[in-house]
Write an enzyme that holds these catalytic residues in place. Structure first.
Site, PDB file in Angstrom:
ATOM      1  N   LYS A   7       0.827  -1.214   0.000  1.00  0.00           N
ATOM      2  CA  LYS A   7       0.000   0.000   0.000  1.00  0.00           C
ATOM      3  C   LYS A   7       0.860   1.263   0.000  1.00  0.00           C
ATOM      4  CE  LYS A   7      -3.208  -3.084   0.685  1.00  0.00           C
ATOM      5  NZ  LYS A   7      -3.863  -3.718  -0.460  1.00  0.00           N
TER       6      LYS A   7
ATOM      7  N   TYR B 129     -12.116 -14.682   2.763  1.00  0.00           N
ATOM      8  CA  TYR B 129     -11.112 -13.656   3.021  1.00  0.00           C
ATOM      9  C   TYR B 129     -10.644 -13.702   4.474  1.00  0.00           C
ATOM     10  CZ  TYR B 129      -9.011  -9.072   3.677  1.00  0.00           C
ATOM     11  OH  TYR B 129      -8.146  -8.059   3.990  1.00  0.00           O
TER      12      TYR B 129
ATOM     13  N   TYR C 266      -2.753 -12.157   2.744  1.00  0.00           N
ATOM     14  CA  TYR C 266      -2.400 -11.879   1.348  1.00  0.00           C
ATOM     15  C   TYR C 266      -1.192 -12.691   0.868  1.00  0.00           C
ATOM     16  CZ  TYR C 266      -5.609  -7.942   1.727  1.00  0.00           C
ATOM     17  OH  TYR C 266      -6.724  -7.177   1.912  1.00  0.00           O
TER      18      TYR C 266
END
Length: 336
Positions: free
Chosen positions: A49, A262, A288
């Site tokens: 990010k 998720y 992730y």
């Protein structure tokens, strides 16, 4: 591909390392695996990010913003890094946490939640799965304006065409390092979540005419839905850059390693996290990069990638959340 015309804050000095993984490669007995260490990007504990925020925060500052607003799941790396960027720039920050799995948000938890507290998060609001997050951010923005502030809202994961420029820049980094080191890759593998990282890499590789296939490993959605999301954002990112749009058939986002959903642990993820830690001393995250590495390992073991090939795995960071998953990573049922 000229990214110099876009305003950018630099939070990382120079390129992140591109390193071989000889012990993992030998253990799998397949291709030569390398890793792009975006876990070593700047801001608090690094991660993908940061690249997106370099462009997004630059725009926020150009607009005179004094408050960043964003959304994420519990243990959100994106929220951690947005908060870190706000702290670095002297901005306020408001976080909206979408509780995608009921009962999973605990403001006293370790991992990223601890870092929220350390970095002074004072405006954290939790909403249930299915909430209109854009509307929630608009409501927060209205509150900031009512208090005399200037808000800047950042979509989840920073996954907009402007944010995705960060990974078009990463594609250029990988190709420059590849040339400099004399290392040609047959494929690149990356986690595919909010789509900004995957889309930016794809748009950048196409703009550079790199000729290197990109495989995304889904962490949340079914393949068809995710591939549509990635393609739309990659096309929009290419349009912003003024470069050719990626073809739809260039988008691969495999869903074989999502598991039950998720952020929910799988045995393959636990194996991948433990294997890379033990073989190479590199920490992945459970949400992730752990599932993405599980995908890479699975593709090697089923013969999709073979000896004689050279792969690049893009490490998107996220290791602070490991502490919040300690029980799962040690669970005998997942660690067979």
């Amino acid at each position: 591909m000229n990214l110099a015309r876009f305003a950018r804050r630099r939070y990382t000095p120079g390129f992140t390392p591109l390193e071989p993984l000889p012990r993992l490669s030998a253990a799998l007995g397949g291709p030569d695996i390398w890793i792009k260490r975006d876990d070593l990007l700047g801001l608090a504990a690094g991660g993908n990010k940061t690249r997106k925020l370099e462009f997004l925060v630059a725009e926020a500052l150009a607009q005179g913003a004094d408050t960043l607003i964003t959304v994420g799941a519990p243990q959100s790396n994106h929220c951690r890094l947005t908060l870190a960027a706000a702290a670095k720039e002297g901005l306020a920050c408001r976080l909206i946490i979408e509780e995608r799995v009921p009962g999973t948000y605990n403001d006293a938890a370790l991992g990223n939640n601890l870092l929220f507290d350390l970095m002074g998060a004072q405006n954290v609001r939790v909403v249930p799965l299915g909430t209109d997050l854009a509307a929630e951010m608009a409501e927060e923005a209205a509150l900031v304006r009512a208090e005399g502030g200037v808000p800047y809202a950042i979509a989840g994961g920073g996954s907009t065409p402007l944010g995705a420029l960060g990974y078009a820049a990463c594609a250029a980094e990988i190709m420059a390092q590849s040339f400099d080191m004399g290392v040609a890759f047959d494929a690149i593998v990356v986690a595919s979540g909010s789509a900004g990282t995957h889309s930016g890499l794809l748009a950048g590789l196409v703009a550079l005419n790199a000729g290197v296939p990109l495989t995304g490993i889904n962490v949340r959605r079914a393949r068809a839905e995710q591939e549509g999301n990635v393609h739309r954002l990659a096309v929009a990112t290419a349009e912003l850059m003024g470069t050719p749009a990626p073809a739809r058939d260039a988008v691969i986002a495999l869903d074989d390693w999502v598991g039950p959903g998720y952020s929910l642990p799988t045995a393959d993820m636990v194996r991948a996290v433990r294997m890379l830690a033990a073989q190479e001393g590199i920490l992945l995250d459970p949400v992730y990069s752990g599932k993405a590495m599980a995908g890479l390992i699975g593709l090697v073991e089923r013969g999709d990638f073979t000896a004689g090939q050279r792969l690049c795995f893009v490490h998107t960071g996220g290791s602070p959340s490991l502490h919040a998953y300690a029980r799962d990573l040690r669970d005998p049922a997942l660690n067979g």
